[in-house]
Design an enzyme around this catalytic site. Sequence first.
Site, PDB file in Angstrom:
ATOM      1  N   CYS A  71       2.343   4.744  22.461  1.00  0.00           N
ATOM      2  CA  CYS A  71       3.256   3.888  21.701  1.00  0.00           C
ATOM      3  C   CYS A  71       2.521   2.582  21.370  1.00  0.00           C
ATOM      4  O   CYS A  71       1.437   2.317  21.891  1.00  0.00           O
ATOM      5  CB  CYS A  71       4.521   3.609  22.526  1.00  0.00           C
ATOM      6  SG  CYS A  71       4.249   2.492  23.932  1.00  0.00           S
ATOM      7  N   GLU A 122       0.207   5.290  30.609  1.00  0.00           N
ATOM      8  CA  GLU A 122      -1.030   4.631  30.208  1.00  0.00           C
ATOM      9  C   GLU A 122      -1.186   3.278  30.889  1.00  0.00           C
ATOM     10  O   GLU A 122      -2.253   2.938  31.405  1.00  0.00           O
ATOM     11  CB  GLU A 122      -1.072   4.420  28.689  1.00  0.00           C
ATOM     12  CG  GLU A 122      -0.959   5.677  27.864  1.00  0.00           C
ATOM     13  CD  GLU A 122       0.465   5.987  27.443  1.00  0.00           C
ATOM     14  OE1 GLU A 122       1.377   5.964  28.305  1.00  0.00           O
ATOM     15  OE2 GLU A 122       0.675   6.258  26.246  1.00  0.00           O
ATOM     16  N   HIS A 149       4.852   2.793  31.603  1.00  0.00           N
ATOM     17  CA  HIS A 149       4.381   3.989  30.909  1.00  0.00           C
ATOM     18  C   HIS A 149       3.134   4.491  31.633  1.00  0.00           C
ATOM     19  O   HIS A 149       2.405   3.710  32.260  1.00  0.00           O
ATOM     20  CB  HIS A 149       4.030   3.668  29.464  1.00  0.00           C
ATOM     21  CG  HIS A 149       5.203   3.372  28.599  1.00  0.00           C
ATOM     22  ND1 HIS A 149       5.152   3.490  27.234  1.00  0.00           N
ATOM     23  CD2 HIS A 149       6.465   2.944  28.889  1.00  0.00           C
ATOM     24  CE1 HIS A 149       6.317   3.159  26.708  1.00  0.00           C
ATOM     25  NE2 HIS A 149       7.128   2.815  27.703  1.00  0.00           N
TER      26      HIS A 149
END
Length: 138
Positions: A81, A53, A51
């Site tokens: 998430c 991040e 992801h």
Amino acid sequence: MNEFMQEALAEARKGKANFSEIPVGAVVVRDGEIIARAHNEKENLSDPTAHAEILAIRRAAELLGDWRLSSCDLYVTLEPCPMCMAAIREARIRRLYSGAYKPLDAPSLPSPETYSGIEEDACTELLKDFFKSRREKI
């Protein structure tokens, strides 16, 4: 408009250009400077943890030579998430700035069958010994 979120959006557009990635971008900022940037690369890297991040945090930690990013802020185009939020907390990110909210009707991911307590005593003892020895060195 926020310059750092604009940079995160530019990263998200890179993922969108790939067509297979969900367009999410992230930048890590320290002392008013971007030190790391990333977009989603789950498909490209065949990595479920890739992801934006997570990738940005990894790059910032590598650059700084420290996993503790307590002097850093993270800008991300979509509310993180649970996995990313845990990584953000673990990295000690100082501030999180997010753009879009996750839709309330987003499907939940399936959960695996979970079994706990296997070799619990041995696992617990190993961790206790480790942290005890760290405290004794202080």
